[in-house]
Motif scaffolding. Structure first.
Motif, PDB file in Angstrom:
ATOM      1  N   ARG A   1       0.836  -1.195   0.000  1.00 51.19           N
ATOM      2  CA  ARG A   1       0.000   0.000   0.000  1.00 51.19           C
ATOM      3  C   ARG A   1       0.872   1.247   0.000  1.00 51.19           C
ATOM      4  O   ARG A   1       1.867   1.320   0.712  1.00 51.19           O
ATOM      5  N   LYS A   2       0.460   2.239  -0.770  1.00 48.10           N
ATOM      6  CA  LYS A   2       1.175   3.505  -0.777  1.00 48.10           C
ATOM      7  C   LYS A   2       0.866   4.234   0.533  1.00 48.10           C
ATOM      8  O   LYS A   2      -0.281   4.233   0.990  1.00 48.10           O
ATOM      9  N   PRO A   3       1.845   4.857   1.142  1.00 47.23           N
ATOM     10  CA  PRO A   3       1.578   5.547   2.407  1.00 47.23           C
ATOM     11  C   PRO A   3       0.673   6.758   2.205  1.00 47.23           C
ATOM     12  O   PRO A   3       0.765   7.462   1.190  1.00 47.23           O
ATOM     13  N   LYS A   4      -0.218   6.975   3.168  1.00 50.43           N
ATOM     14  CA  LYS A   4      -1.141   8.102   3.094  1.00 50.43           C
ATOM     15  C   LYS A   4      -0.405   9.389   3.428  1.00 50.43           C
ATOM     16  O   LYS A   4       0.549   9.401   4.196  1.00 50.43           O
ATOM     17  N   ILE A   5      -0.885  10.490   2.855  1.00 49.79           N
ATOM     18  CA  ILE A   5      -0.256  11.788   3.101  1.00 49.79           C
ATOM     19  C   ILE A   5      -0.564  12.258   4.516  1.00 49.79           C
ATOM     20  O   ILE A   5       0.319  12.662   5.263  1.00 49.79           O
ATOM     21  N   ASP A   6      -1.837  12.216   4.888  1.00 48.78           N
ATOM     22  CA  ASP A   6      -2.263  12.671   6.213  1.00 48.78           C
ATOM     23  C   ASP A   6      -2.897  11.488   6.929  1.00 48.78           C
ATOM     24  O   ASP A   6      -4.081  11.208   6.759  1.00 48.78           O
ATOM     25  N   THR A   7      -2.100  10.794   7.704  1.00 43.67           N
ATOM     26  CA  THR A   7      -2.603   9.581   8.355  1.00 43.67           C
ATOM     27  C   THR A   7      -3.433   9.920   9.587  1.00 43.67           C
ATOM     28  O   THR A   7      -3.273  10.965  10.202  1.00 43.67           O
ATOM     29  N   THR A   8      -4.315   9.015   9.935  1.00 42.51           N
ATOM     30  CA  THR A   8      -5.158   9.176  11.111  1.00 42.51           C
ATOM     31  C   THR A   8      -4.454   8.509  12.286  1.00 42.51           C
ATOM     32  O   THR A   8      -4.297   7.300  12.314  1.00 42.51           O
ATOM     33  N   VAL A   9      -4.029   9.331  13.255  1.00 40.73           N
ATOM     34  CA  VAL A   9      -3.291   8.781  14.380  1.00 40.73           C
ATOM     35  C   VAL A   9      -3.972   9.024  15.720  1.00 40.73           C
ATOM     36  O   VAL A   9      -3.615   8.410  16.718  1.00 40.73           O
ATOM     37  N   PHE A  10      -4.941   9.917  15.755  1.00 44.91           N
ATOM     38  CA  PHE A  10      -5.607  10.227  17.015  1.00 44.91           C
ATOM     39  C   PHE A  10      -6.961   9.538  17.061  1.00 44.91           C
ATOM     40  O   PHE A  10      -7.649   9.444  16.070  1.00 44.91           O
ATOM     41  N   ARG A  11      -7.332   9.089  18.251  1.00 43.75           N
ATOM     42  CA  ARG A  11      -8.586   8.383  18.429  1.00 43.75           C
ATOM     43  C   ARG A  11      -9.332   9.007  19.597  1.00 43.75           C
ATOM     44  O   ARG A  11      -8.748   9.268  20.647  1.00 43.75           O
ATOM     45  N   CYS A  12     -10.631   9.220  19.431  1.00 43.54           N
ATOM     46  CA  CYS A  12     -11.464   9.786  20.481  1.00 43.54           C
ATOM     47  C   CYS A  12     -12.560   8.780  20.843  1.00 43.54           C
ATOM     48  O   CYS A  12     -13.022   8.025  20.000  1.00 43.54           O
ATOM     49  N   SER A  13     -12.977   8.838  22.071  1.00 45.62           N
ATOM     50  CA  SER A  13     -14.033   7.952  22.533  1.00 45.62           C
ATOM     51  C   SER A  13     -15.183   8.785  23.081  1.00 45.62           C
ATOM     52  O   SER A  13     -14.966   9.762  23.800  1.00 45.62           O
ATOM     53  N   VAL A  14     -16.397   8.406  22.738  1.00 46.19           N
ATOM     54  CA  VAL A  14     -17.582   9.117  23.191  1.00 46.19           C
ATOM     55  C   VAL A  14     -18.557   8.091  23.745  1.00 46.19           C
ATOM     56  O   VAL A  14     -18.740   7.021  23.165  1.00 46.19           O
ATOM     57  N   ASN A  15     -19.190   8.424  24.861  1.00 47.99           N
ATOM     58  CA  ASN A  15     -20.176   7.535  25.461  1.00 47.99           C
ATOM     59  C   ASN A  15     -21.571   8.098  25.226  1.00 47.99           C
ATOM     60  O   ASN A  15     -21.810   9.285  25.399  1.00 47.99           O
ATOM     61  N   PHE A  16     -22.485   7.239  24.820  1.00 48.53           N
ATOM     62  CA  PHE A  16     -23.863   7.636  24.557  1.00 48.53           C
ATOM     63  C   PHE A  16     -24.810   6.873  25.462  1.00 48.53           C
ATOM     64  O   PHE A  16     -24.527   5.730  25.844  1.00 48.53           O
ATOM     65  N   THR A  17     -25.946   7.500  25.750  1.00 52.23           N
ATOM     66  CA  THR A  17     -27.023   6.766  26.413  1.00 52.23           C
ATOM     67  C   THR A  17     -27.717   5.916  25.347  1.00 52.23           C
ATOM     68  O   THR A  17     -27.445   6.048  24.149  1.00 52.23           O
ATOM     69  N   ALA A  18     -28.628   5.079  25.771  1.00 52.14           N
ATOM     70  CA  ALA A  18     -29.323   4.205  24.822  1.00 52.14           C
ATOM     71  C   ALA A  18     -30.144   5.020  23.828  1.00 52.14           C
ATOM     72  O   ALA A  18     -30.171   4.716  22.624  1.00 52.14           O
ATOM     73  N   SER A  19     -30.812   6.067  24.297  1.00 48.89           N
ATOM     74  CA  SER A  19     -31.630   6.878  23.390  1.00 48.89           C
ATOM     75  C   SER A  19     -30.748   7.670  22.421  1.00 48.89           C
ATOM     76  O   SER A  19     -31.084   7.823  21.244  1.00 48.89           O
ATOM     77  N   GLU A  20     -29.609   8.182  22.905  1.00 44.08           N
ATOM     78  CA  GLU A  20     -28.698   8.904  22.021  1.00 44.08           C
ATOM     79  C   GLU A  20     -28.120   7.973  20.958  1.00 44.08           C
ATOM     80  O   GLU A  20     -27.973   8.349  19.791  1.00 44.08           O
ATOM     81  N   GLN A  21     -27.787   6.752  21.372  1.00 42.23           N
ATOM     82  CA  GLN A  21     -27.255   5.761  20.420  1.00 42.23           C
ATOM     83  C   GLN A  21     -28.315   5.431  19.356  1.00 42.23           C
ATOM     84  O   GLN A  21     -27.996   5.303  18.183  1.00 42.23           O
ATOM     85  N   ALA A  22     -29.571   5.316  19.781  1.00 39.28           N
ATOM     86  CA  ALA A  22     -30.645   5.028  18.830  1.00 39.28           C
ATOM     87  C   ALA A  22     -30.804   6.172  17.842  1.00 39.28           C
ATOM     88  O   ALA A  22     -30.986   5.935  16.629  1.00 39.28           O
ATOM     89  N   MET A  23     -30.720   7.422  18.327  1.00 39.86           N
ATOM     90  CA  MET A  23     -30.819   8.576  17.435  1.00 39.86           C
ATOM     91  C   MET A  23     -29.647   8.600  16.449  1.00 39.86           C
ATOM     92  O   MET A  23     -29.822   8.872  15.258  1.00 39.86           O
ATOM     93  N   LEU A  24     -28.441   8.306  16.948  1.00 42.27           N
ATOM     94  CA  LEU A  24     -27.257   8.285  16.089  1.00 42.27           C
ATOM     95  C   LEU A  24     -27.390   7.217  15.009  1.00 42.27           C
ATOM     96  O   LEU A  24     -27.093   7.462  13.836  1.00 42.27           O
ATOM     97  N   MET A  25     -27.851   6.045  15.383  1.00 45.00           N
ATOM     98  CA  MET A  25     -27.988   4.959  14.419  1.00 45.00           C
ATOM     99  C   MET A  25     -29.076   5.278  13.386  1.00 45.00           C
ATOM    100  O   MET A  25     -28.935   4.938  12.214  1.00 45.00           O
ATOM    101  N   ALA A  26     -30.151   5.952  13.823  1.00 46.70           N
ATOM    102  CA  ALA A  26     -31.213   6.337  12.889  1.00 46.70           C
ATOM    103  C   ALA A  26     -30.671   7.339  11.869  1.00 46.70           C
ATOM    104  O   ALA A  26     -30.969   7.249  10.672  1.00 46.70           O
TER     105      ALA A  26
END
Length: 126
Positions: free
Chosen positions: A10-35
């Protein structure tokens, strides 16, 4: 001695993704996000979340069952037109081979009138 390196992989990417964020949702928020995610056609959930966070425009497609059925019927109508065209050519050939010129012309006139009517209906549909 020089070494030949293969440029495989694979050719190396110019701007690689190196940072990761985590977010916690309630059940209703997760349902809205999935919708919301189900209505948008993107390759992954992370790409969708990036679009929402950075306010990039995204398209939402609503697939109505009646619209889908209508589009399917219109598509099948176009294939029927192609079939009529092929049959039209075969009919003209058969008429010329098996009938006299006068009889063939009378039958072709009737067929031509029906074809003109079919074209008018098709233009109204469009």
């Amino acid at each position: 001695m020089t070494q030949n390196h293969n440029k495989a992989g694979r050719k190396p990417k110019i701007d690689t993704t190196v940072f990761r964020c985590s977010v916690n949702f309630t059940a209703s928020e997760q349902a809205m996000l999935m919708a919301m995610y189900d209505r948008v056609q993107v390759e992954s959930m992370s790409a969708f979340i990036k679009m929402v966070l950075f306010e990039k425009p995204f398209k939402v497609f609503y697939v109505d069952e009646n619209t889908r059925i209508f589009i399917d019927k219109l598509s099948s109508l176009n294939s029927l037109y192609r079939t009529v065209g092929v049959e039209y050519g075969l009919l003209v050939k058969t008429l010329r081979e098996n009938f006299t010129e006068a009889k063939a012309m009378r039958a072709l006139y009737k067929l031509e009138q029906q074809t003109i009517e079919l074209v008018k209906v098709s233009q109204q549909i469009v």
